[in-house]
Design a protein around this motif. Structure first.
Motif, short mmCIF file in Angstrom:
data_model
loop_
_atom_site.label_atom_id
_atom_site.label_comp_id
_atom_site.label_asym_id
_atom_site.label_seq_id
_atom_site.Cartn_x
_atom_site.Cartn_y
_atom_site.Cartn_z
N ARG A 16 0.82 -1.21 0.00
CA ARG A 16 0.00 0.00 0.00
C ARG A 16 0.86 1.27 0.00
O ARG A 16 1.79 1.42 0.78
N GLY A 17 0.57 2.18 -0.95
CA GLY A 17 1.21 3.48 -0.98
C GLY A 17 2.63 3.48 -1.53
O GLY A 17 3.30 4.52 -1.47
N ALA A 18 3.11 2.37 -2.06
CA ALA A 18 4.49 2.33 -2.56
C ALA A 18 4.64 3.25 -3.77
O ALA A 18 3.73 3.40 -4.58
N ASP A 19 5.81 3.88 -3.87
CA ASP A 19 6.10 4.80 -4.96
C ASP A 19 7.32 4.24 -5.71
O ASP A 19 8.45 4.33 -5.24
N LEU A 20 7.08 3.64 -6.87
CA LEU A 20 8.15 2.98 -7.63
C LEU A 20 8.44 3.76 -8.90
O LEU A 20 7.54 3.97 -9.72
N LYS A 21 9.69 4.15 -9.07
CA LYS A 21 10.09 4.85 -10.29
C LYS A 21 11.28 4.13 -10.90
O LYS A 21 12.32 3.99 -10.26
N TYR A 22 11.11 3.68 -12.13
CA TYR A 22 12.16 2.97 -12.87
C TYR A 22 12.74 1.82 -12.05
O TYR A 22 13.95 1.69 -11.90
N CYS A 23 11.83 0.99 -11.53
CA CYS A 23 12.22 -0.16 -10.72
C CYS A 23 12.02 -1.45 -11.50
O CYS A 23 11.16 -1.54 -12.38
N LEU A 24 12.80 -2.44 -11.13
CA LEU A 24 12.59 -3.81 -11.62
C LEU A 24 12.35 -4.68 -10.40
O LEU A 24 13.24 -4.85 -9.56
N VAL A 25 11.12 -5.18 -10.28
CA VAL A 25 10.74 -5.99 -9.12
C VAL A 25 10.67 -7.44 -9.58
O VAL A 25 9.94 -7.77 -10.52
N GLY A 26 11.42 -8.30 -8.92
CA GLY A 26 11.53 -9.70 -9.34
C GLY A 26 10.29 -10.53 -9.08
O GLY A 26 9.36 -10.12 -8.37
N ASN A 27 10.30 -11.72 -9.64
CA ASN A 27 9.19 -12.65 -9.53
C ASN A 27 8.90 -12.97 -8.06
O ASN A 27 9.79 -13.37 -7.31
N GLY A 28 7.63 -12.78 -7.66
CA GLY A 28 7.20 -13.15 -6.31
C GLY A 28 7.69 -12.24 -5.20
O GLY A 28 7.46 -12.52 -4.02
N GLN A 29 8.35 -11.12 -5.54
CA GLN A 29 8.87 -10.22 -4.51
C GLN A 29 7.75 -9.38 -3.89
O GLN A 29 6.72 -9.15 -4.51
N GLN A 30 7.98 -8.96 -2.67
CA GLN A 30 7.01 -8.09 -1.98
C GLN A 30 7.68 -6.76 -1.66
O GLN A 30 8.77 -6.73 -1.10
N ILE A 31 7.00 -5.69 -2.02
CA ILE A 31 7.46 -4.34 -1.68
C ILE A 31 6.66 -3.87 -0.47
O ILE A 31 5.43 -3.88 -0.48
N GLU A 32 7.38 -3.49 0.58
CA GLU A 32 6.71 -3.13 1.83
C GLU A 32 5.81 -1.91 1.63
O GLU A 32 6.14 -0.98 0.89
N PRO A 33 4.67 -1.87 2.33
CA PRO A 33 3.75 -0.74 2.20
C PRO A 33 4.32 0.54 2.82
O PRO A 33 5.15 0.48 3.73
N GLU A 34 3.85 1.66 2.29
CA GLU A 34 4.17 2.98 2.84
C GLU A 34 5.68 3.21 2.97
O GLU A 34 6.14 3.95 3.82
N GLY A 35 6.45 2.56 2.09
CA GLY A 35 7.91 2.75 2.16
C GLY A 35 8.32 4.05 1.51
O GLY A 35 7.52 4.79 0.95
N LYS A 36 9.60 4.33 1.60
CA LYS A 36 10.13 5.51 0.94
C LYS A 36 10.12 5.29 -0.57
O LYS A 36 9.93 4.18 -1.05
N ASP A 37 10.38 6.36 -1.27
CA ASP A 37 10.46 6.24 -2.73
C ASP A 37 11.49 5.19 -3.11
O ASP A 37 12.59 5.15 -2.57
N HIS A 38 11.11 4.33 -4.06
CA HIS A 38 12.04 3.34 -4.58
C HIS A 38 12.50 3.87 -5.93
O HIS A 38 11.71 4.12 -6.83
N TRP A 39 13.80 4.01 -6.08
CA TRP A 39 14.32 4.60 -7.32
C TRP A 39 15.34 3.66 -7.93
O TRP A 39 16.35 3.32 -7.32
N HIS A 40 15.05 3.19 -9.14
CA HIS A 40 15.95 2.28 -9.84
C HIS A 40 16.25 1.03 -9.01
O HIS A 40 17.36 0.55 -8.97
N GLU A 41 15.26 0.54 -8.35
CA GLU A 41 15.48 -0.60 -7.45
C GLU A 41 15.65 -1.88 -8.25
O GLU A 41 15.01 -2.09 -9.26
N HIS A 42 16.51 -2.75 -7.75
CA HIS A 42 16.78 -4.03 -8.41
C HIS A 42 16.45 -5.13 -7.42
O HIS A 42 17.13 -5.28 -6.42
N THR A 43 15.40 -5.89 -7.62
CA THR A 43 15.07 -6.96 -6.69
C THR A 43 14.79 -8.23 -7.46
O THR A 43 13.66 -8.64 -7.62
N PRO A 44 15.83 -8.88 -7.99
CA PRO A 44 15.63 -10.11 -8.75
C PRO A 44 15.22 -11.26 -7.86
O PRO A 44 15.44 -11.22 -6.66
#
Length: 441
Positions: A413-441
């Motif tokens: 909830r509320g995640a802000d993703l810009k130019y991110c690559l989120v891997g298969n089955g990954q979870q991005i925590e809610p209400e986190g800080k801005d994710h910028w160019h994140e790599h989570t294979p």
């Protein structure tokens, strides 16, 4: 169709491992279809009724359950599985199916997306009784920002130098920049027969080849050749003008001293001969002389260069992003699958595509994006310039821009993703800080 079709679909996608970590390259979704659907569709439209698919057991299992593969592909698929952890190149794969090859063949890679008039390559092969006819296209500059690269452009790949005759069809010379440390050297035997050769750069090998059956038989006896693109094609191109064309075991003539180090890796210790009958074509493929049509050559290579229209090899993240933008337009896809449930209060751009069984909630905005099958997008979510694969859950209030979200990921909830690559089955925590160019294979 007198040619047998072979689809290479066992590659691991080594240049896009973040995407292929859990999904084989052949089954990556492009425009909500498996990547391998596109070359299969190309073959089917050409009139092929059967294709040999060289792949892995993992891909075979996924093919058997994928609705697009089951419903859309009408051809008979003769699936041949190879070891997933084996170090088998494309030429090795052809050698593996030699017993199935009864005629000349058309080999296509699973990552090719194009609307080429395939008959133009095949007709070139037939008209000249060629040993090899291949497809090349102009290189594309991918303009989209690639997640994880922080705006930096990748180092340019080393160029191929491609030599063609005046017609632009006869393939006379091919070398990679990496092999030309001492400069570009052209053999005299080529220049005598084709004194006006055009050297082209900025071309990409589409990995689509027509090959004589004799080439497959030759591979069976020459096990040191592992790759079609890297070894077999350059070898055949070089051999056209060798005095020993009919038998590769014999060393090249003295004019080819500069090529011996390359040839040595492919023909020492071999006893097999690569020979072809010279059926004279009525096609005159030379100009300005009175020699017979093929200058006595029995081994002939041709290239069809696609000047216009889409022709992509989806083998990098940048190419994958571009393919998702363009592939649906090629086939005039319906933007929203009939089984998708979309709120009337969703703002959706005309250049977005929504897959089967999606649920899109109120006050959402989707622009220039592809949403995969069985994906849930909750309230007040903004998605722009992004690729969302299958089975993804995007919780309320998220903002996703320029990103690739792989299958079964959960965006909190509320995640802000810009130019991110989120891997298969990954979870991005809610209400986190801005994710910028994140790599989570």
């Amino acid at each position: 169709m007198e040619l047998q079709a072979v689809l290479m679909a066992a590659g691991g996608g080594s240049r896009m491992t973040d995407l292929t970590y859990n999904t084989p390259k052949a089954m990556l979704p492009v425009g909500n279809k498996p990547l391998m659907w596109y070359p299969l569709n190309l073959l089917e439209r050409m009139g092929f009724e059967e294709v040999i698919v060289i792949t892995t057991k993992e891909v075979q299992k996924m093919m058997s359950t994928d609705p697009k593969m089951k419903l859309d592909v009408k051809m008979k698929l003769d699936v041949v599985c190879i070891q997933e952890d084996g170090d088998m190149g494309t030429a090795d794969a052809l050698r593996h199916i030699q017993q199935k090859i009864k005629t000349d063949i058309l080999v296509v890679s699973c990552d090719l997306i194009t609307d080429v008039a395939l008959h133009e390559v095949v007709d070139l092969f037939r008209a000249h009784n060629a040993t090899l006819a291949m497809l090349m296209s102009k290189a594309h500059e991918f303009t989209e920002t690639v997640p994880g690269q922080k705006g930096k452009k990748k180092t340019a790949e080393q160029r191929d130098f491609v030599g063609v005759d005046q017609s632009g069809k006869r393939l006379l010379f091919m070398a990679n920049e990496a092999d030309l440390e001492d400069g570009l050297s052209i053999r005299k035997s080529i220049m005598r027969k084709h004194p006006r050769m055009h050297i082209k750069t900025g071309l990409v090998d589409a990995h689509l080849y027509c090959l004589k059956k004799a080439v497959v038989d030759f591979l069976a006896d020459n096990k040191s050749i592992s790759s079609i693109r890297g070894e077999l094609v350059p070898y055949l191109v070089r051999k056209q003008f060798s005095k020993t064309t009919n038998c590769p075991k014999i060393k090249d003539d003295a004019e080819d001293q500069n090529q011996k180090k390359n040839d040595g890796s492919t023909n020492h210790g071999h006893s097999s001969c690569l020979s072809f009958s010279l059926d004279r074509s009525c096609w005159n493929d030379h100009r300005g002389d009175m020699s017979e049509a093929y200058h006595g050559g029995k081994l002939r290579c041709y290239v069809h260069i696609m000047d216009e229209g889409p022709c992509y090899r989806v083998n990098t993240l940048a190419a994958y992003i571009e393919a998702n933008r363009l592939a649906p337009k090629l086939f005039e896809e319906v933007p929203v699958h009939p089984s998708a449930v979309i709120s009337e209060r969703c703002q959706m751009g005309s250049d977005s595509y929504i897959g089967a069984m999606c649920q899109i909630a109120d006050k959402t905005s989707i622009k220039r994006s592809t949403i995969g099958n069985s994906t849930t997008v909750k309230e007040k979510v903004k998605v722009a310039n992004s690729i969302i694969m299958h089975g993804v859950t995007i919780e309320e209030g998220c903002n996703i821009q320029g990103s690739v979200i792989c299958s079964n990921a959960v965006i909190g909830r509320g995640a802000d993703l810009k130019y991110c690559l989120v891997g298969n089955g990954q979870q991005i925590e809610p209400e986190g800080k801005d994710h910028w160019h994140e790599h989570t294979p």
